[in-house]
Design an enzyme around this catalytic site. Sequence first.
Site, PDB file in Angstrom:
ATOM      1  N   GLU A  78     -43.803  15.823 -25.977  1.00 56.64           N
ATOM      2  CA  GLU A  78     -43.477  17.208 -26.236  1.00 56.64           C
ATOM      3  C   GLU A  78     -43.233  17.914 -25.282  1.00 56.64           C
ATOM      4  OE1 GLU A  78     -41.322  19.166 -27.732  1.00 56.64           O
ATOM      5  OE2 GLU A  78     -41.226  19.134 -29.757  1.00 56.64           O
ATOM      6  N   HIS A  79     -42.810  18.840 -24.879  1.00 59.47           N
ATOM      7  CA  HIS A  79     -42.439  20.262 -24.661  1.00 59.47           C
ATOM      8  C   HIS A  79     -43.616  21.277 -25.533  1.00 59.47           C
ATOM      9  CE1 HIS A  79     -38.616  18.660 -21.863  1.00 59.47           C
ATOM     10  NE2 HIS A  79     -39.821  18.612 -21.516  1.00 59.47           N
ATOM     11  N   TYR A 120     -39.991  21.383 -29.990  1.00 60.53           N
ATOM     12  CA  TYR A 120     -38.333  20.151 -31.050  1.00 60.53           C
ATOM     13  C   TYR A 120     -38.060  19.029 -30.269  1.00 60.53           C
ATOM     14  CZ  TYR A 120     -40.275  23.130 -34.484  1.00 60.53           C
ATOM     15  OH  TYR A 120     -41.398  24.271 -35.141  1.00 60.53           O
ATOM     16  N   HIS A 121     -38.529  18.727 -29.046  1.00 57.41           N
ATOM     17  CA  HIS A 121     -38.621  18.136 -28.069  1.00 57.41           C
ATOM     18  C   HIS A 121     -38.394  16.919 -27.893  1.00 57.41           C
ATOM     19  CE1 HIS A 121     -36.663  21.555 -25.221  1.00 57.41           C
ATOM     20  NE2 HIS A 121     -36.136  21.538 -26.918  1.00 57.41           N
ATOM     21  N   PRO A 122     -39.248  16.127 -28.861  1.00 57.56           N
ATOM     22  CA  PRO A 122     -39.596  14.754 -28.467  1.00 57.56           C
ATOM     23  C   PRO A 122     -39.233  13.791 -28.466  1.00 57.56           C
ATOM     24  CG  PRO A 122     -38.963  15.034 -31.078  1.00 57.56           C
ATOM     25  CD  PRO A 122     -38.724  16.136 -30.609  1.00 57.56           C
TER      26      PRO A 122
END
Length: 532
Positions: A291-292, A470-472
Amino acid sequence: MNNEVFDFVVVGGGSSGAIVAARLAEGGGHVLLLEAGGSDRRIDVRIPAAVAVAYQKVNWKYPAEPDPTRTGRPEAWMAGKVMGGGGSINSCVFVRGNRADYDGWAKEGCTGWDYESVLPSFKRMESWEGGESDLRGGSGPISVNTQSNHGEANSAYLQACLEAGYARNHDYNGATQDGVGFAQVNHRRGTRSQASREYLRRVVLQGEITVRTDCYVHRVLTEGGAAVGVRYRHKGGESEARVREEVVISAGAIGSPRLLQLSGIGPRAVLDSVGVEVVHHLPGVGENLHEHPYLMQRWRSTIPTINKMRAGTIVKALTDYVRNGSGLLAMTMVQVQCMGRTEPGLDSPDLQLQFVPFAITRAVDKNGMFNVQPAKEEGFLSASTFLRPRARGTITLRDSAPDSTPRISYQFLANQDDVRDCLRGVREVHRVMSQPAMTAITNGQLQPEADCRTDADWERYVRQTVTPSYHPVGTCKMGVDDLAVVDPELRVHGIRNLRVADASIMPKITTGNTNAPSMMIGERAAELILGA
């Protein structure tokens, strides 16, 4: 139990799944698309400025395990519980990623996923405001344009980036990604232009595809080492849908590994621990989660912002939106974006700076979910995102019950190099905000950022405030190594007639927001299936 037969069943109507389903139907397939969430025909989904409402109401809010490298407080991870998935509740910032991302995938064995190979898929899906070119698409379903608010604050931030030494980039999805420019968004005349809306209503007509919402798929049915259908719940009843061709899982980086594990496909030790019968031992399912890390900072504004709405501003916002599909209601949060590098020798950007021309608060509820609200004090938000996280986590089952939430285990700051690079991002935000263009319209930082003085203060701030973007991605990674879940054709290793197509297949996370790459994966998956 209700039983039906289709050519294809697609599980998940998100950014990838809606596209896969629509393209397969367009190609002549008899397709069933099952979405666990509800309809996307909602005002809070349609209007970009209402995203904070959708974020609260149509969100899975998956609870994550406490992270000891931060505060250890409860935290929930976002995933869209609605047709369109995360693409229906995100900020609509459109970033393809970097050429090096896809060339890197190919070098690791993902043949057919280098930049030149995925570029046609990106072009096919978009209708860029600048029209067709060698690098951009001009007639695709997704409308992409540059956000139109070039007001005083946004222009000042862009100028500050130039003063800090960044190049002006009018199209970061074009020839080069480096530099600063106004954010590109997937909007159509001031409304959200997401995969579910555009593909399921423009690419295919009603009657060419069967779309069902509020359908929770909890098992992929297998016989003789092949997927033959799915079992799902709908309105309190159990149903099965069988396939003549394939099942495609597009439930996202959290949902897809969970469904595979519930179906007995995954690491033997995980399945045994929760009492799920092993259908196929596949050790990489749920591994490679990354994730970021995102860090926001806020400054006081000396010019008016929407933090203190004036009556005239509200009237103008309504008038602009009704007449032209423009103005505040058509506005995405992130309005200016700058791509940079924490070290000059890197082959591509690893730092994303983003500017919001107002300040927000992110209060955390008892479940660990953020409640995003405008701050009471007029200000600006300037954020940094580290784009090359080294940390890796897992998605595993808590138990064998289909209704249980999965266990999300991810320690953002377990790797000290990630801490270092997050701190570099925080300092770079300060360097940009200290340029003359921004000091002219700011007056110091808001709390608690304003109290940070030393390196130790800032590391404490990072550990207390870093959040998921919220970039999994990565939990059903594509590849040819021992942890690969799918091959470069997106076929699940060891199970015939089963593919995964969503952000979970990314071997490594892309450079920037992940929604546009997820849509590309949907296009590419359909091409691979139809060409098989």
